[in-house]
Write an enzyme that holds these catalytic residues in place. Structure first.
Site, PDB file in Angstrom:
ATOM      1  CD  GLU A  22       1.951  -0.498   0.664  1.00  0.00           C
ATOM      2  OE1 GLU A  22       2.480   0.616   0.550  1.00  0.00           O
ATOM      3  OE2 GLU A  22       0.755  -0.658   0.940  1.00  0.00           O
TER       4      GLU A  22
ATOM      5  CE1 TYR B 208       2.761   3.270   4.356  1.00  0.00           C
ATOM      6  CE2 TYR B 208       4.119   2.324   2.611  1.00  0.00           C
ATOM      7  CZ  TYR B 208       2.886   2.687   3.103  1.00  0.00           C
ATOM      8  OH  TYR B 208       1.761   2.444   2.373  1.00  0.00           O
TER       9      TYR B 208
ATOM     10  CG  ASP C 177       1.662   7.223   3.659  1.00  0.00           C
ATOM     11  OD1 ASP C 177       1.002   7.810   4.545  1.00  0.00           O
ATOM     12  OD2 ASP C 177       1.199   6.942   2.545  1.00  0.00           O
TER      13      ASP C 177
END
Length: 355
Positions: free
Chosen positions: A37, A120, A138
């Site tokens: 991520e 996020y 996102d």
DNA sequence: CACTCGTGGCA
DNA sequence: TTGCCAAGAGT
């Protein structure tokens, strides 16, 4: 079961019927999910993938990463940009090991405390790894929701962020929230793409309001980018017996933690005579200028750099600043450098031809 | 909160 | 060439 919205039913069904086989989708290990991520923040999958593979290979666990040196991590990150992500990555790894005993927090709020983990990323890890009912928003989610529900609120405004966050939360199913989140993001990444979306392959196109209204190519709405600053970098390329002189960038400017030849920044491009003058004013008399290459144009998100590399020799009497270091050829490879410096070094010392 | 932080691909 | 944009976060 029957309370699932038409949206989740369509998107998760589409996702289950087939999607890209990305390495971080074969695990629920929070370390790997977190790593992926952070690597993918503002970064294309194709660009981040090789970095992910190298990081996992070199630092298979959060404990391993926590023992790394910042220069090592920056070197492994070299070329990917947004280098604060790399520094925060190391910082967060040490937080996990030293504050949480090596186990990632399993709640959104807990994850949110880690350096470099924002709304996020915290939601993604919490839902994917721990099954928490946390919605993520996102760039993909913004785009999908803006189009499917024909929302024209600018996504980079405070009102927009609130609105989209609330909508995403309302759409989130209680069961398998991680699959729902990944399905929406995958839809945005592969079908509901920014330009020329593949609506004939979209599972929700029959109910897509933007498609119905013919405004798909105008959603989502974003504010324009700010003005771009022009900067002129005059690098001092000083070859000594001990190697090329480098210094480490510090502070809050670009490329913090990376190395470069000593820099003389000027408000305007410098002709050789003007460069000599600036050099004398900054570092005293007696310098010799042998030649230069450039200027090279390098574009960043909010700046355009014009880099010129000047081959110079200081006078014998010159006392270099404390942070200047002569680096011999073999050691150059260990120093993280920004892309344009990497290219300059490659020109200066061509790589050995392969076997 | 507006601004800043990289890089590369694409039309 | 130019501008847009890509799985955001920190300040």
């Amino acid at each position: 079961m029957s309370s699932l919205s038409w949206f989740t039913r369509a998107v998760v069904g589409w996702y289950a019927s087939g999607h890209r086989d990305l390495p971080w989708r074969r695990t629920r290990d929070p370390y790997r999910i977190w790593l992926s991520e952070v690597l993918l923040q503002q970064t294309r999958v194709d660009q981040g993938m090789p970095y992910y593979e190298r990081f996992v290979e070199r630092w298979p666990t959060v404990e391993a990463l926590a023992t790394a040196d910042e220069q090592e991590v920056l070197k492994a990150w070299q070329g990917l940009g947004y280098y604060s992500r790399a520094r925060n990555l190391l910082s967060a790894a040490r937080q996990v090991v030293h504050v949480h005993g090596g186990r990632f927090p399993d709640t959104r709020a807990g994850l949110r405390q880690l350096q470099g983990v924002g709304e996020y990323t915290a939601g993604a890890i919490a839902s994917i790894c721990f099954g928490r009912p946390e919605a993520v928003v996102d760039g993909n989610v913004y785009r999908v929701l803006a189009r499917v529900f024909a929302i024209g609120t600018p996504i980079d405004s405070t009102a927009g962020q609130r609105e989209f966050r609330a909508l995403a939360a309302a759409l989130l199913p209680k069961t398998a929230p991680g699959d729902h989140n990944q399905a929406v993001m995958e839809l945005g990444a592969t079908v509901c793409v920014p330009r020329a979306p593949l609506c004939d392959r979209c599972p929700v196109s029959p109910r897509c309001l933007a498609r119905r209204q013919g405004c798909i190519d105008r959603l989502p709405v974003k504010g324009g980018r700010g003005r771009v600053r022009e900067r002129h970098f005059n690098h001092l390329c000083i070859a000594t017996d001990g190697g090329l002189v480098l210094r480490k960038r510090t502070g809050k400017d670009i490329w913090a933690g990376l190395h470069e030849p000593p820099l003389l920044e000027s408000p305007h491009p410098l002709a050789p005579a003007a460069f000599r003058s600036a050099l004398r004013r900054a570092f005293g008399p007696g310098w010799k200028v042998h030649g230069h290459t450039g200027p090279v144009r390098h574009v960043l998100s909010h700046q355009v750099l014009h880099l010129t590399y000047w081959e110079v020799t200081p006078p014998r009497s010159f006392a270099p600043p404390a942070d200047w270091r002569a680096v011999a050829g073999p050691h150059l490879d260990r120093h993280p450098v920004p892309r344009p410096i990497e290219r300059y070094l490659a020109l200066r010392r061509p790589a050995e031809p392969g076997p």
